[in-house]
Structure formats: structure tokens, C-alpha cells
Design a protein around this motif. Structure first.
Motif, mmCIF file in Angstrom:
data_model
loop_
_atom_site.group_PDB
_atom_site.id
_atom_site.type_symbol
_atom_site.label_atom_id
_atom_site.label_comp_id
_atom_site.label_asym_id
_atom_site.label_seq_id
_atom_site.Cartn_x
_atom_site.Cartn_y
_atom_site.Cartn_z
ATOM 1 N N SER A 1 -50.778 50.412 44.935
ATOM 2 C CA SER A 1 -51.194 52.026 45.151
ATOM 3 C C SER A 1 -49.869 52.901 46.297
ATOM 4 O O SER A 1 -50.420 53.529 46.036
ATOM 5 C CB SER A 1 -52.588 51.718 46.937
ATOM 6 O OG SER A 1 -51.099 51.232 47.588
ATOM 7 N N ALA A 2 -49.117 52.602 45.661
ATOM 8 C CA ALA A 2 -47.800 53.315 46.075
ATOM 9 C C ALA A 2 -47.642 54.923 44.966
ATOM 10 O O ALA A 2 -48.181 54.812 44.031
ATOM 11 C CB ALA A 2 -46.786 53.121 45.872
ATOM 12 N N SER A 3 -46.903 55.788 46.176
ATOM 13 C CA SER A 3 -46.827 57.158 45.087
ATOM 14 C C SER A 3 -46.336 57.344 44.541
ATOM 15 O O SER A 3 -45.143 56.668 44.068
ATOM 16 C CB SER A 3 -47.557 57.992 46.092
ATOM 17 O OG SER A 3 -46.106 58.532 46.461
ATOM 18 N N SER A 4 -46.141 57.914 43.336
ATOM 19 C CA SER A 4 -45.159 58.062 42.336
ATOM 20 C C SER A 4 -43.988 58.755 42.422
ATOM 21 O O SER A 4 -43.004 58.762 41.886
ATOM 22 C CB SER A 4 -45.955 58.965 41.169
ATOM 23 O OG SER A 4 -46.065 60.199 41.537
ATOM 24 N N ALA A 5 -44.212 59.298 43.606
ATOM 25 C CA ALA A 5 -42.748 59.851 44.973
ATOM 26 C C ALA A 5 -41.936 58.726 44.984
ATOM 27 O O ALA A 5 -41.163 58.683 45.741
ATOM 28 C CB ALA A 5 -43.353 60.775 45.533
ATOM 29 N N GLN A 6 -42.314 57.293 45.377
ATOM 30 C CA GLN A 6 -41.532 56.166 45.524
ATOM 31 C C GLN A 6 -40.462 55.958 45.853
ATOM 32 O O GLN A 6 -39.803 56.341 44.790
ATOM 33 C CB GLN A 6 -42.380 54.803 45.599
ATOM 34 C CG GLN A 6 -41.619 53.521 45.242
ATOM 35 C CD GLN A 6 -42.626 52.324 45.234
ATOM 36 O OE1 GLN A 6 -43.367 52.426 44.453
ATOM 37 N NE2 GLN A 6 -41.903 51.705 45.406
ATOM 38 N N VAL A 7 -39.570 55.652 46.696
ATOM 39 C CA VAL A 7 -37.855 56.104 45.932
ATOM 40 C C VAL A 7 -37.593 54.136 45.337
ATOM 41 O O VAL A 7 -38.079 53.508 46.574
ATOM 42 C CB VAL A 7 -37.271 56.248 47.056
ATOM 43 C CG1 VAL A 7 -35.357 56.395 47.151
ATOM 44 C CG2 VAL A 7 -37.524 57.858 46.770
ATOM 45 N N ALA B 1 -38.871 47.066 42.625
ATOM 46 C CA ALA B 1 -40.338 47.584 43.523
ATOM 47 C C ALA B 1 -40.711 48.097 42.815
ATOM 48 O O ALA B 1 -42.334 49.117 42.762
ATOM 49 C CB ALA B 1 -39.530 48.358 44.429
ATOM 50 N N VAL B 2 -40.737 48.616 41.651
ATOM 51 C CA VAL B 2 -41.886 50.021 40.072
ATOM 52 C C VAL B 2 -41.605 48.431 39.303
ATOM 53 O O VAL B 2 -42.189 48.732 38.093
ATOM 54 C CB VAL B 2 -40.938 50.514 39.816
ATOM 55 C CG1 VAL B 2 -40.751 51.697 40.639
ATOM 56 C CG2 VAL B 2 -40.010 50.547 39.354
ATOM 57 N N GLN B 3 -41.771 46.996 39.214
ATOM 58 C CA GLN B 3 -41.638 45.989 37.989
ATOM 59 C C GLN B 3 -41.443 46.507 36.606
ATOM 60 O O GLN B 3 -41.411 46.080 35.715
ATOM 61 C CB GLN B 3 -43.455 45.822 38.179
ATOM 62 C CG GLN B 3 -44.108 45.664 38.692
ATOM 63 C CD GLN B 3 -45.070 45.106 38.701
ATOM 64 O OE1 GLN B 3 -46.481 45.687 38.260
ATOM 65 N NE2 GLN B 3 -45.911 44.647 40.706
ATOM 66 N N TRP B 4 -40.147 46.612 36.977
ATOM 67 C CA TRP B 4 -38.964 46.608 35.775
ATOM 68 C C TRP B 4 -38.164 45.976 35.314
ATOM 69 O O TRP B 4 -37.806 45.254 36.207
ATOM 70 C CB TRP B 4 -38.388 48.075 35.501
ATOM 71 C CG TRP B 4 -39.468 49.180 35.370
ATOM 72 C CD1 TRP B 4 -40.477 50.146 35.521
ATOM 73 C CD2 TRP B 4 -38.539 50.964 35.740
ATOM 74 N NE1 TRP B 4 -40.895 51.018 35.288
ATOM 75 C CE2 TRP B 4 -39.551 51.882 35.348
ATOM 76 C CE3 TRP B 4 -37.500 50.752 36.332
ATOM 77 C CZ2 TRP B 4 -38.938 53.264 35.666
ATOM 78 C CZ3 TRP B 4 -36.964 52.662 36.786
ATOM 79 C CH2 TRP B 4 -37.870 53.912 35.902
ATOM 80 N N PRO B 5 -38.355 45.334 34.674
ATOM 81 C CA PRO B 5 -37.246 44.625 33.984
ATOM 82 C C PRO B 5 -36.042 45.292 33.386
ATOM 83 O O PRO B 5 -35.591 46.297 33.902
ATOM 84 C CB PRO B 5 -37.650 43.929 32.468
ATOM 85 C CG PRO B 5 -38.397 45.338 31.486
ATOM 86 C CD PRO B 5 -39.314 45.872 33.139
#
Length: 112
Positions: free
Chosen positions: A36-42, A68-72
Motif C-alpha cells: 500500500s506504499a505510495s508511488s513516490a516511495q524512495v 523495496a519495490v520487488q525488482w530483480p
């Protein structure tokens, strides 16, 4: 009748791929990472500069995983300001933080 069944089968098959593509875990590119974090998350990462484009104000970085953003791990371009890329060169190893306002990965800070 045969044509109708064939058309139906092709349609179902095609739609199954679009459903599958919408649910690719580990590739959330909206910066929310499914939370539920916002798209402005750093988020922060480390990587190696692969390209710098002064005209487009972008830097391409091969970076490690970003939990933090589930990127490989991947190589991708980030938007930057001219001040942020001053003194950086292709091949530099960097630590950086970024956000994704409006879905566009933008460098917040970057250092060698």
C-alpha cells in the motif's frame, strides 16, 4: 460450427496470456511492490553505470535486486538532472536512491 469452436479456442488461449502477463511476480514496475506504499516511495540500490544520455537527462544503470519495490537485478534507464550526473562516467559503480512519480523511475540521489 468448426470455425466457431476454433475462434473460441484461439480467443481463450490469447486471453489466458494477457491474464498471465498481468500477474508476473517480481516485476512490479509501479514502485509499490504490491504493497500500500505510495508511488513516490524512495528505494535504494547499487549498480554500475552503463550509459549516460545528457540530451535525454537519463542514466542507464545495471543494478542489483531492489527488495523495496520487488525488482530483480536488471539494467534500466533512470531520469536524472544534469547536476546529478556531473562527474559520473560509464563504468562507475554507484549507490543511488530513486522514486517513481507517475511510474517514471527518477534518481533522487546518486554517488560513486
Amino acid at each position: 460450427m468448426k470455425l466457431t469452436h476454433s475462434a473460441l479456442a484461439v480467443t481463450v488461449f490469447a486471453l489466458s496470456f494477457s491474464v498471465w502477463a498481468d500477474d508476473m511476480p517480481g516485476m512490479k514496475m509501479d514502485g509499490t511492490g504490491g504493497s500500500s506504499a505510495s508511488s513516490a516511495q524512495v528505494a535504494s540500490a547499487e549498480g554500475t553505470i552503463k550509459a549516460i544520455n545528457h540530451e535525454k537527462h537519463s542514466v542507464t544503470i545495471a543494478h542489483g535486486a531492489v527488495p523495496a519495490v520487488q525488482w530483480p537485478p536488471m539494467t534500466m534507464a533512470f531520469s536524472v538532472t544534469e547536476n546529478q550526473i556531473n562527474g559520473l562516467q560509464v563504468g562507475d559503480k554507484v549507490s543511488f536512491s530513486f522514486s517513481q512519480p507517475a511510474g517514471k523511475a527518477t534518481i533522487v540521489s546518486i554517488k560513486k
